[in-house]
Motif scaffolding. Structure first.
Motif, mmCIF file in Angstrom:
data_model
loop_
_atom_site.group_PDB
_atom_site.id
_atom_site.type_symbol
_atom_site.label_atom_id
_atom_site.label_comp_id
_atom_site.label_asym_id
_atom_site.label_seq_id
_atom_site.Cartn_x
_atom_site.Cartn_y
_atom_site.Cartn_z
ATOM 1 N N HIS A 81 0.811 -1.105 -0.157
ATOM 2 C CA HIS A 81 0.030 0.000 0.106
ATOM 3 C C HIS A 81 0.629 1.240 0.039
ATOM 4 O O HIS A 81 0.826 2.126 -0.864
ATOM 5 C CB HIS A 81 -0.947 -0.008 1.052
ATOM 6 N N GLU A 82 1.885 1.338 0.801
ATOM 7 C CA GLU A 82 2.771 2.483 0.877
ATOM 8 C C GLU A 82 3.685 2.704 -0.480
ATOM 9 O O GLU A 82 3.781 3.744 -0.762
ATOM 10 C CB GLU A 82 3.817 2.399 1.981
ATOM 11 N N HIS A 85 1.638 4.558 -3.096
ATOM 12 C CA HIS A 85 1.787 6.255 -2.709
ATOM 13 C C HIS A 85 3.057 6.799 -3.253
ATOM 14 O O HIS A 85 3.257 7.594 -3.682
ATOM 15 C CB HIS A 85 1.764 6.364 -1.254
ATOM 16 N N HIS A 102 2.514 11.018 4.942
ATOM 17 C CA HIS A 102 1.149 10.219 4.606
ATOM 18 C C HIS A 102 0.953 9.270 5.704
ATOM 19 O O HIS A 102 1.859 8.259 5.804
ATOM 20 C CB HIS A 102 1.174 9.908 3.481
ATOM 21 N N SER A 104 -1.423 6.013 6.737
ATOM 22 C CA SER A 104 -2.574 5.007 6.252
ATOM 23 C C SER A 104 -3.256 4.559 7.281
ATOM 24 O O SER A 104 -2.536 4.144 8.163
ATOM 25 C CB SER A 104 -1.960 3.957 5.393
ATOM 26 N N GLU A 116 -6.139 6.621 -0.993
ATOM 27 C CA GLU A 116 -6.166 5.206 -0.287
ATOM 28 C C GLU A 116 -6.805 3.935 -1.039
ATOM 29 O O GLU A 116 -6.133 2.973 -1.017
ATOM 30 C CB GLU A 116 -7.166 5.406 1.307
HETATM 31 ZN ZN LIG Z 1 -2.365 5.089 2.377
#
Ligand SMILES: [Zn+2]
Length: 296
Positions: A81-82, A85, A102, A104, A116
């Motif tokens: 997920h990171e 970004h 950021h 999450s 997201e």
């Molecule tokens: Zn995030």
């Protein structure tokens, strides 16, 4: 928000996995992050309610992931997920505009923030590239067994694997996540949507009374102990629609999260309709084809 942006985010994830040379599962997001020259750290204890963070700083950007659940699937999804970004167009500039940090929340959620959701879809594409998922599920049994197989091979959670199978499957399958007697969300595959009109359940809808899932959830220990149940149902038990084929209903408790995963599918419906069948079936098959073409 356009589904197009989410599809694109998935495809960027798939491309990063491919560019990094992953042609087999599992894709290893930690190795990718390190190769991309990110500084990676586990989340310090005390940073509550956060699944990870991306912080732009010198000399290297810092990627923080959560290892608090001691669960490789959760860690992988958090790192991926990171990475999303970091890799998705517009994400770094948006994060920099907001101060360069950021944070999450949670995993594959229905969160309101578009970045997201996009990062979650990137993560699903990175960890489970479509061609690898299809290769795997084409050889597995339709339903929860195939999903378990993918979760093990890709080192992701059962829920993440189930949603990805619904996205990639050529056969009709619908994933339902519930809590208590309420539906949290549903993910039907394209062919499942073709089983009848208006295949849709709103968030918060009641589970069908007397369904295997409703009876399973009535006993909280079924969910917390991760038990499994199997039953049969009809399409109209779940959806207000025009057709009513028989489906398998497979149910598994997701443990301490208090959620339940239900998989509606059918081995028989997975067989391609015979060309000599009635017109309705031919029309149904026609309506599937363009969706497949777009989805690839
Ligand atoms: Zn995030």
């Amino acid at each position: 928000m356009a589904g197009f942006r989410l599809l694109m985010a998935t495809q960027v994830g798939e491309k990063v996995a491919r560019d990094e040379g992953f042609t087999n599962l599992p894709v290893q997001p930690l190795a990718i992050a390190e190769r991309k020259d990110l500084h990676v750290e586990k989340k310090p204890p005390g940073m509550k309610g956060i699944s990870g963070a991306l912080i732009f700083m010198e000399p290297k950007p810092l990627l923080i992931y959560s290892s608090e659940h001691q669960n490789i699937g959760f860690e992988n999804f958090s790192i991926a997920h990171e990475l999303g970004h970091y890799c998705l167009p517009d994400h770094p500039s948006q994060i920099l505009q907001e101060g360069g940090q950021h944070f999450s929340r949670a995993g594959f959620s229905e969160g309101a923030l578009s970045i997201e959701l996009e990062a979650d879809h990137f993560a699903a594409g990175l960890l489970m590239p479509g061609f690898l998922v299809r290769r795997l599920i084409d050889d597995s049994e339709v339903g929860i067994e195939g999903i378990r197989h993918l979760a093990e091979m890709a080192e992701v959670s059962l829920t993440a694997a189930a949603i990805r199978v619904a996205q990639c499957a050529r056969f009709p399958i619908c994933v339902v996540v519930s809590a208590g007697q309420a539906v949290l969300y549903t993910f039907p595959s394209e062919t499942f949507k073709g089983l009848g009109r208006n295949i849709f359940l709103r968030k918060g809808a009641d589970l069908p009374i007397n369904s295997t899932t409703a009876r399973f959830n009535a006993l909280a220990s079924n969910v917390s102990a991760g038990r499994q149940a199997t039953g049969e149902c009809r399409l109209r038990d779940w959806f207000t629609t025009d057709r009513n084929p028989v489906l398998d209903e497979q149910v598994v408790g997701l443990g301490s999260y208090g959620l339940t995963l239900t998989v509606l599918s059918s081995d028989e419906l997975a067989i391609e309709p015979d060309r000599d069948e009635d017109d309705e079936e031919v029309a149904l098959q026609d309506s599937w084809t363009p969706k497949f073409a777009r989805g690839r």
